[in-house]
Design an enzyme around this catalytic site. Structure first.
Site: not given
Ligand SMILES: O=P(O)(O)OC[C@H]1O[C@](O)(COP(=O)(O)O)[C@@H](O)[C@@H]1O
Length: 334
Positions: A177, A219
């Site tokens: 991602e 992703k």
């Molecule tokens: O900063 P963190 O706690 O890793 O969370 C980032 C969040 O962003 C994501 O990658 C994408 O989330 P969103 O769809 O809310 O942008 C989630 O999988 C993850 O929970």
């Protein structure tokens, strides 16, 4: 585990009309989400909330998998059933977030790099024992007049590729991602250029680290203007630019691409995905792996009355899954 096994897990993750629900918020991130709606950030509230989501009736009709956080993959339902067991019974593939989050990149103000490679091989082995079948690592790319530096892009894609290779060695499908952040006043053209540079470097790095693309999921963020840009883009413009950059950088051997929502509204995230699929067919399925855009309506409802609104909150998250599932087929009609 053979490459064929990884391939079939990856394909199941992006099965037609299905996507991923991201419920892997780290303790700090879920704190922000809970605080915004007045919920106390206790372990029991986090467990109860994740149980509400994972047991929503009908969820698995449009959800192929869920990304969990380290704490969540060890938790159980109120009745003592491990979440991963329940998920497998319902046909939802368990995934796990394995990065340790972004930290400032020394020497490059405004850039960050994601940590978490040290000891990762052992952590992955444990997650496999706990039932995970895929793992996610998020790299954060900030945009400003000075960012991202090419050094930040290289550092982040190198880490993503090292993590992906370790995942495949452990028998997990890596969900790589790179998130280009929407904060800022940059135009959609700048977003396009940054996505292009990041994705090009990412696939070079994956190649250098011998990562098998057939057993990998991307992703990614959408090509979208910064939140503070004066010129916001039409749905079709975002869809067209995102598909264009993906086609010019992502090999066709990849089994699928899913999007993060990144602060888009529920409606925007669904409309953009739908528009992209509408202008298909594409070399890969395009689906969703939304966190906020899957959950925010349900969380709001639950926060108002945890008991009385429980079932309604479950219906709300299942409805978001259905809408996004339709968008993954280009069949959502608003
Ligand atoms: O900063 P963190 O706690 O890793 O969370 C980032 C969040 O962003 C994501 O990658 C994408 O989330 P969103 O769809 O809310 O942008 C989630 O999988 C993850 O929970």
């Amino acid at each position: 585990m053979s490459i064929e096994d990884l391939e079939s897990i990856a394909q199941a993750m992006v099965a037609p009309g299905k996507g991923i629900i991201a419920i892997d918020e780290s303790t700090n991130t879920i704190k922000k989400r809970f605080e915004a709606v007045g919920i106390e950030n206790t372990e029991e509230n986090r467990r109860a909330y994740r149980e509400l989501l994972l047991t929503a009736p009908g969820l698995s009709e449009h959800i192929s998998g869920a990304i969990l956080f380290d704490e969540t993959i060890r938790q159980k339902t109120r009745d003592g059933v491990p979440f991963t067991e329940l998920m497998k019974k319902n046909g939802i593939i368990p995934g796990i977030k394995v990065d340790k989050g972004p930290v400032p990149l020394a020497g490059f103000p405004g850039d960050v790099v994601t940590e978490g490679l040290d000891g990762l091989r052992d952590r992955l082995a444990e997650y496999v024992k706990l039932g995970a079948q895929f793992a996610k690592w998020r790299a954060v790319i900030n945009i400003s007049d000075e960012n991202p530096s090419s050094t930040a892009i290289e550092a982040n894609v190198h880490a993503l590729a090292r993590y992906a290779a370790l995942c495949q060695e452990a028998g997990l499908v890596p969900m790589v991602e790179p998130e280009v952040i929407m904060d800022g006043d940059h135009t959609i053209e700048v977003s396009y250029e940054v996505h292009e540079a990041v994705l090009r470097s990412l696939f070079n790095a994956l190649y250098e680290q011998n990562v098998m693309l057939e057993g990998t999921i991307l992703k990614v963020s959408m090509v979208i203007p910064g939140k503070n840009c004066d010129e916001q883009a039409e749905v079709e413009e975002v869809a067209e630019a995102t598909v264009r950059v993906l086609k010019s950088t992502v090999p066709a051997s990849l089994p699928g691409i899913v999007f993060l929502s990144g602060g888009q509204t529920d409606e925007q995230s669904t409309a953009h995905l739908n528009a992209m699929n509408h202008i298909g067919p594409h070399p890969w399925p395009l689906s969703f792996s939304y966190g906020r855009a899957m959950q925010q309506a349900a969380l709001k409802l639950w926060s108002k009355d945890m008991k009385a609104n429980y079932a309604e909150a479950q219906k709300t998250v299942a409805a978001r899954a259905k809408e996004n599932g339709l968008a993954a087929l280009g069949q959502w009609n608003g």
